[in-house]
Motif scaffolding. Structure first.
Motif, PDB file in Angstrom:
ATOM      1  N   ILE A   1       0.868  -1.171   0.000  1.00  0.00           N
ATOM      2  CA  ILE A   1       0.000   0.000   0.000  1.00  0.00           C
ATOM      3  C   ILE A   1       0.906   1.222   0.000  1.00  0.00           C
ATOM      4  O   ILE A   1       1.766   1.363   0.858  1.00  0.00           O
ATOM      5  CB  ILE A   1      -0.920   0.026   1.236  1.00  0.00           C
ATOM      6  CG1 ILE A   1      -1.798  -1.219   1.274  1.00  0.00           C
ATOM      7  CG2 ILE A   1      -1.768   1.297   1.236  1.00  0.00           C
ATOM      8  CD1 ILE A   1      -2.608  -1.359   2.541  1.00  0.00           C
ATOM      9  N   ARG A   2       0.714   2.065  -0.959  1.00  0.00           N
ATOM     10  CA  ARG A   2       1.523   3.280  -1.070  1.00  0.00           C
ATOM     11  C   ARG A   2       0.617   4.496  -0.873  1.00  0.00           C
ATOM     12  O   ARG A   2      -0.585   4.438  -1.093  1.00  0.00           O
ATOM     13  CB  ARG A   2       2.182   3.339  -2.441  1.00  0.00           C
ATOM     14  CG  ARG A   2       2.956   2.073  -2.775  1.00  0.00           C
ATOM     15  CD  ARG A   2       4.226   2.378  -3.504  1.00  0.00           C
ATOM     16  NE  ARG A   2       4.892   1.248  -4.113  1.00  0.00           N
ATOM     17  CZ  ARG A   2       5.531   0.287  -3.466  1.00  0.00           C
ATOM     18  NH1 ARG A   2       5.543   0.276  -2.176  1.00  0.00           N
ATOM     19  NH2 ARG A   2       6.140  -0.690  -4.108  1.00  0.00           N
ATOM     20  N   GLY A   3       1.185   5.587  -0.460  1.00  0.00           N
ATOM     21  CA  GLY A   3       0.421   6.829  -0.336  1.00  0.00           C
ATOM     22  C   GLY A   3      -0.288   6.945   0.991  1.00  0.00           C
ATOM     23  O   GLY A   3       0.196   6.491   2.027  1.00  0.00           O
TER      24      GLY A   3
ATOM     25  N   GLY B   1      -1.521   1.053   7.303  1.00  0.00           N
ATOM     26  CA  GLY B   1      -1.519  -0.146   6.474  1.00  0.00           C
ATOM     27  C   GLY B   1      -0.332  -0.163   5.532  1.00  0.00           C
ATOM     28  O   GLY B   1      -0.052   0.831   4.876  1.00  0.00           O
ATOM     29  N   ARG B   2       0.381  -1.270   5.463  1.00  0.00           N
ATOM     30  CA  ARG B   2       1.539  -1.372   4.580  1.00  0.00           C
ATOM     31  C   ARG B   2       1.346  -2.411   3.482  1.00  0.00           C
ATOM     32  O   ARG B   2       1.885  -2.284   2.407  1.00  0.00           O
ATOM     33  CB  ARG B   2       2.797  -1.724   5.379  1.00  0.00           C
ATOM     34  CG  ARG B   2       3.233  -0.666   6.357  1.00  0.00           C
ATOM     35  CD  ARG B   2       3.612   0.623   5.623  1.00  0.00           C
ATOM     36  NE  ARG B   2       4.206   1.594   6.508  1.00  0.00           N
ATOM     37  CZ  ARG B   2       3.580   2.651   7.006  1.00  0.00           C
ATOM     38  NH1 ARG B   2       2.335   2.884   6.700  1.00  0.00           N
ATOM     39  NH2 ARG B   2       4.197   3.490   7.791  1.00  0.00           N
TER      40      ARG B   2
END
Length: 171
Positions: A108-110, A117-118
């Motif tokens: 998960i980006r942004g 959350g990663r």
């Protein structure tokens, strides 16, 4: 004040929550320390673990011990390099039942990563499909009357031995 953006964000959160609750695939969200921070109802249906049993724990607790460290090292390498990974993973339910899932993990980006959350993982149970594949393979390679290996399997193994022999001779 213009509340258009806030309403759009609330609507997006409602849609995300509806997807989590209604998805037929198991969904797991982990934090930066790879600890489970969210699961959906399908997760419980597939794994047999209730949310309170897994929250704050490493997803490795689901493992059946069929994969070595090299498997997971490669999985994490691909995930870090490409941002996603997919493949078969063998797990174990609390009652000891072993099952296989098709697992897809994405980074998960942004904004999602900033909120904790990663990674998000989705999975489906493919145990029955694997059992059917094994049954078909067995039927294709065994005599139906004696259940002994048939000519197809014999030729397959003979080719393997021949290939091994050719490699030995080449050395």
């Amino acid at each position: 004040h213009d509340v258009t953006k806030r309403l759009a964000n609330e609507r997006a959160l409602q849609i995300s929550a509806a997807v989590m609750e209604s998805a037929a695939e198991g969904i797991v969200v982990t934090d930066a320390a790879n600890k489970i921070i969210q699961v959906n109802p399908a997760f419980t249906a597939i794994t047999g673990y209730r949310p309170q049993e897994v929250m704050g724990k490493d997803p490795g607790i689901l493992g059946a011990g069929r994969h070595d460290s090299a498997f997971f090292h490669e999985m994490w390498r691909v995930l870090e390099q490409h941002g996603h990974w997919a493949g078969e993973v063998w797990n174990r339910r609390p009652d000891g039942t072993v099952y296989v899932v098709w697992l897809a993990i994405s980074s998960i980006r942004g904004e999602g990563a900033e909120s904790g959350g990663r990674h998000v993982a989705t999975f489906i149970d493919i145990t029955q499909r694997k059992e059917v594949e094994e049954l078909l393979r067995h039927r294709a390679q065994s005599d139906p009357l004696t259940d002994l290996p048939n000519r197809t399997l014999f030729y397959d193994r003979l080719q393997m031995v021949g290939s091994f022999y050719d490699k030995l001779v080449a050395l």
